[in-house]
Design a protein around this motif. Structure first.
Motif, short mmCIF file in Angstrom:
data_model
loop_
_atom_site.label_atom_id
_atom_site.label_comp_id
_atom_site.label_asym_id
_atom_site.label_seq_id
_atom_site.Cartn_x
_atom_site.Cartn_y
_atom_site.Cartn_z
N ARG A 24 0.85 -1.19 0.00
CA ARG A 24 0.00 0.00 0.00
C ARG A 24 0.88 1.24 0.00
NH1 ARG A 24 -4.11 -0.58 4.39
NH2 ARG A 24 -5.01 -2.04 2.89
N TYR B 109 -3.71 4.46 7.18
CA TYR B 109 -3.90 3.46 6.13
C TYR B 109 -2.80 2.39 6.14
CZ TYR B 109 -7.76 5.79 3.73
OH TYR B 109 -8.99 6.33 3.40
N ASP C 297 -3.44 0.36 -3.34
CA ASP C 297 -3.13 -0.97 -2.82
C ASP C 297 -2.78 -1.85 -4.01
OD1 ASP C 297 -3.22 -3.64 -1.81
OD2 ASP C 297 -4.44 -2.95 -0.13
N THR D 205 -4.62 -5.49 -4.06
CA THR D 205 -6.05 -5.60 -4.39
C THR D 205 -6.44 -4.78 -5.61
OG1 THR D 205 -6.66 -3.73 -2.97
CG2 THR D 205 -6.56 -5.92 -1.95
N ASP E 286 -7.10 -1.64 -5.36
CA ASP E 286 -7.93 -0.54 -4.87
C ASP E 286 -7.17 0.79 -4.97
OD1 ASP E 286 -9.96 -2.31 -4.29
OD2 ASP E 286 -9.41 -2.52 -2.17
N GLU E 287 -7.87 1.83 -5.39
CA GLU E 287 -7.30 3.17 -5.50
C GLU E 287 -8.28 4.16 -4.88
OE1 GLU E 287 -5.38 2.11 -9.91
OE2 GLU E 287 -7.08 3.50 -9.70
N GLU E 288 -7.77 5.07 -4.09
CA GLU E 288 -8.64 6.05 -3.42
C GLU E 288 -8.00 7.43 -3.43
OE1 GLU E 288 -10.76 6.92 0.93
OE2 GLU E 288 -9.59 5.09 0.62
#
Length: 305
Positions: free
Chosen positions: A2, A41, A221, A224, A226-228
């Motif tokens: 991450r 995070y 991440d 996974t 995942d992007e934020e």
């Protein structure tokens, strides 16, 4: 893994013109927000694409303050590169820099024109004015380019700008999973065939032309996918900038332009004199070197014909 990506920090202890608040203090608070987010995070590293400092000559107090702040947040793993503002007179001298001091204090790692493996990441560093390292084919790794160069999404930063890459073009001509760019103070992303370019833009709104800018960071991440995007808290623009003073200056400049136009008629000068147009013509001269062009780009950002 991450990771947290930020934009141009331009850390400074100077107060920009027309800012009404305590700019260095607000900047420090925003850095604390980033570092707290990093911890919340449980990030493995923070990637910052150059212009860590605003100027090659900063005070010892400023360096000490941010060394203290990083230590307070348990010395996060920071990877950065050189932006032109990190270099003395925008030169290619990478030794006499504040980033080198930060590195020697074990506060940051510099991805200068090389390839670094970090966990399941392969990080490629391309500082300002330097080429992009060759892609190293290796499966089960995420390949991330960190570069400080002028990249735009689709609109030029200033009219007449010529030296830039478009985000889509940069994605198409490389193979990196992620490209983290700095230099352009606007915030945008671009996706192409499952790969992504992120340009967070500047941490701060340092001039009156950034009224629409929303500073942000990204959390990625790589396990996974995942992007934020996380927006950094800001207050309304008219609470931190002297908008009334800016309007008054624009009014004075407009009247001056009208006066110049009428004076031109009297002395039989051309009806339209454009500094920007003349500058565009001058920039076609190959004798103008890249450091000078970079300074002109910064000064001309947001200027229209």
């Amino acid at each position: 893994m991450r990771l947290l990506t930020a934009g141009d920090l331009h850390l400074t202890d100077k107060q920009p013109e027309k800012r009404l608040d305590n700019y260095p203090e607000v900047q420090r608070n925003k850095m604390e927000f980033i570092l707290q987010t990093y911890q919340d995070y449980k990030c493995d590293c923070l990637i910052q694409p150059g212009d860590f400092f605003d100027y090659w000559k900063v005070s010892e107090y400023l360096k000490a303050e941010y060394l203290r702040l990083l230590h307070l947040y348990n010395d996060p793993q920071i990877f950065t590169i050189y932006g032109q503002h990190d270099l003395k007179f925008h030169s290619a001298n990478h030794d006499d820099t504040h980033l080198r001091v930060m590195k020697n204090a074990n506060a940051i790692d510099i991805l200068h024109n090389g390839i670094t493996e970090f966990g399941t990441l392969i990080l490629y560093g391309s500082s300002w004015g330097e080429p992009i390292p060759d892609y190293k084919s290796k499966s089960n790794y995420k390949h991330i380019l960190v570069t400080h160069r002028m990249v735009i999404k689709n609109k030029k930063v200033w009219q007449g700008q010529e030296e830039y890459d478009t985000a889509l073009t940069l994605l198409k001509k490389t193979k990196f999973d992620y490209i983290i760019t700095g230099d352009n103070h606007q915030s945008f992303t671009c996706d192409y065939q499952g790969r992504k370019l992120i340009n967070c833009g500047s941490l701060m709104r340092s001039n009156i032309g950034q009224s629409e800018h929303r500073p942000s960071i990204w959390i990625i991440d790589t396990n996974t996918g995942d992007e934020e995007q996380i927006f950094i808290p800001i207050v309304p623009f008219n609470e931190v900038f002297d908008v009334a003073k800016d309007k008054e200056e624009k009014k004075v400049n407009k009247n001056l332009d009208l006066y110049t136009k009428e004076l031109g008629k009297i002395v039989n000068k051309p009806k339209k004199l454009s500094f920007v147009i003349n500058l565009q013509k001058r920039l076609k001269d190959p004798a103008i070197k890249k450091p000078e062009r970079a300074i002109i780009d910064e000064v001309m950002e947001g200027v229209k014909v």
